[in-house]
Design an enzyme around this catalytic site. Sequence first.
Site, PDB file in Angstrom:
ATOM      1  N   LYS A 142       0.807  -1.224   0.000  1.00  0.00           N
ATOM      2  CA  LYS A 142       0.000   0.000   0.000  1.00  0.00           C
ATOM      3  C   LYS A 142       0.839   1.273   0.000  1.00  0.00           C
ATOM      4  CE  LYS A 142      -1.764  -2.763   2.784  1.00  0.00           C
ATOM      5  NZ  LYS A 142      -2.363  -3.589   3.828  1.00  0.00           N
ATOM      6  N   ASP A 176      -3.918   1.767   8.165  1.00  0.00           N
ATOM      7  CA  ASP A 176      -4.044   0.888   6.990  1.00  0.00           C
ATOM      8  C   ASP A 176      -5.295   1.265   6.181  1.00  0.00           C
ATOM      9  OD1 ASP A 176      -3.348  -1.826   5.592  1.00  0.00           O
ATOM     10  OD2 ASP A 176      -5.480  -1.937   6.062  1.00  0.00           O
ATOM     11  N   LYS A 219      -5.623   2.950   2.320  1.00  0.00           N
ATOM     12  CA  LYS A 219      -6.537   2.476   1.276  1.00  0.00           C
ATOM     13  C   LYS A 219      -7.424   3.621   0.779  1.00  0.00           C
ATOM     14  CE  LYS A 219      -6.241  -2.193   3.031  1.00  0.00           C
ATOM     15  NZ  LYS A 219      -6.621  -3.073   4.141  1.00  0.00           N
ATOM     16  N   GLY A 230      -5.876 -11.706   4.111  1.00  0.00           N
ATOM     17  CA  GLY A 230      -5.573 -13.140   4.134  1.00  0.00           C
ATOM     18  C   GLY A 230      -4.618 -13.518   3.017  1.00  0.00           C
TER      19      GLY A 230
END
Length: 338
Positions: free
Chosen positions: A127, A222, A226, A319
Site C-alpha cells: 500500500k 491501513d 486504502k 488473508g
Amino acid sequence: MRIVLIGFGVVGQGFAALLRDKAAYLRDSLGLTTRLVGVYTHTRGSLYHADGLDPNALLTIIKAGTLDDYPYMPGLGRSWDALRLIRKGEADVLVEVSPTNLIDAQPALSHIRAALESGMHVITANKGPIALAYDDLRKLAAQKKRHLRFEATVMAGTPSIRLAMQSLAGCTITAARGILNGTTNYILTQMESGKTYAEALAEAQALGYAESDPTADVDGWDAAAKALILAASVFNKRLGLDELHVSGISHLTPEHIWSAGEANERWKLIAEVTLEGGKVEAMRLPKSHPLASVSGATNAITYTTDLLGDVTLIGAGAGSQQTGFGILSDLIDLHRSR
Ligand code: HSE
C-alpha cells in the site's frame, strides 16, 4: 510470464501457492504459462534461476528454514539483493509484496521504480507506494509503456479497484465508503462474542490478516492508506495521510461493545473518501445498517455514482490466499492486455 517476487511472507506465499495450484488452469483455460524466476526476502535469503524455481519447493522450505535450503542446481543464483534481482534477473513482471511502509514507502518504492525503469510490468499488494507516490509511478509506467497494477492493495482480491476503474468507467463516482480493514473488523466481531481485544488481535495476526506492525491496522492507518489509494486512483485526487482525519479501534473496551449491543448497534471502523477529502473513524451503526452485518475479515465498499446510485461490493479483505488472488487477478489482466 516470467515473475520476480519481492517479499515471501503471508502474501508472497499465498501467491506462490496459487501459481502452483492454478498452473494447469492458467495454461489450459487462459493460455498463460508462468515462471517464477526470482524470489527475495529481507531476512531469509533470495534465489534466482532463469528456468524458474519450483513454487512448491519454495513453500516447503520457507516453512521451516530459509531460501538457502533450496536444492542446488546449475545456474542458481543465491543471495542477490532485491535491486540486482530486478535489474539483472530476466523477468517480465515484478510482484512487490514486501511489508507496507506508510512513512516513505521504502524499500518498495525503489523496487517498483527500478522495475519500471528496467521495462518490467509491476503488480503490487504494497500500500505504501500507491498511497504515497501513485502519480509518479503512474507517469513512469506510462512513459515506459508498462502496466502498474495494484488490485490487492484494497480489499485483498475482492475487485474494488477494478470495479471502480473498469466496470464503472462512464459513471462519475462521488464517494466511496466502507469497511476497508480486515484485522479491525475481525477484532470487533470477536469482541462481540466475548473475546478480549488482545486475544482477538493475536488471532488476527495468526490468521495472517494483520500488518507486520499491527498498530497500522488498529490505529486506522491501513484503512487510511486504502482511502488515499482510492482517492488517487478512482477520484484522481491527491491527498496526504496528514490531510485525513484518522482514528482507530484501540480505545474500544468490552464495555463499549456491550453498550452498543444493548442499543441494537455495532461498532465498525468506517473509511470514507469524497471529492472533498476523507476520514477513517470507528462509529456505532444500527444493526439494520447494511455495513453492520459485514463480519470477520470481510470488507465492504459502497461507491456512490451518478448513473447507478450506490453500488456495493462485499468480500474478503485480508488473508494469504485472498490477497494472493488479488495479485493473480492482476497477472491475468496483464496477460489479457498484452
Ligand atoms: N492488514 C490488512 C487488513 C491486510 O487487515 O485489512 C489487507 O490489506
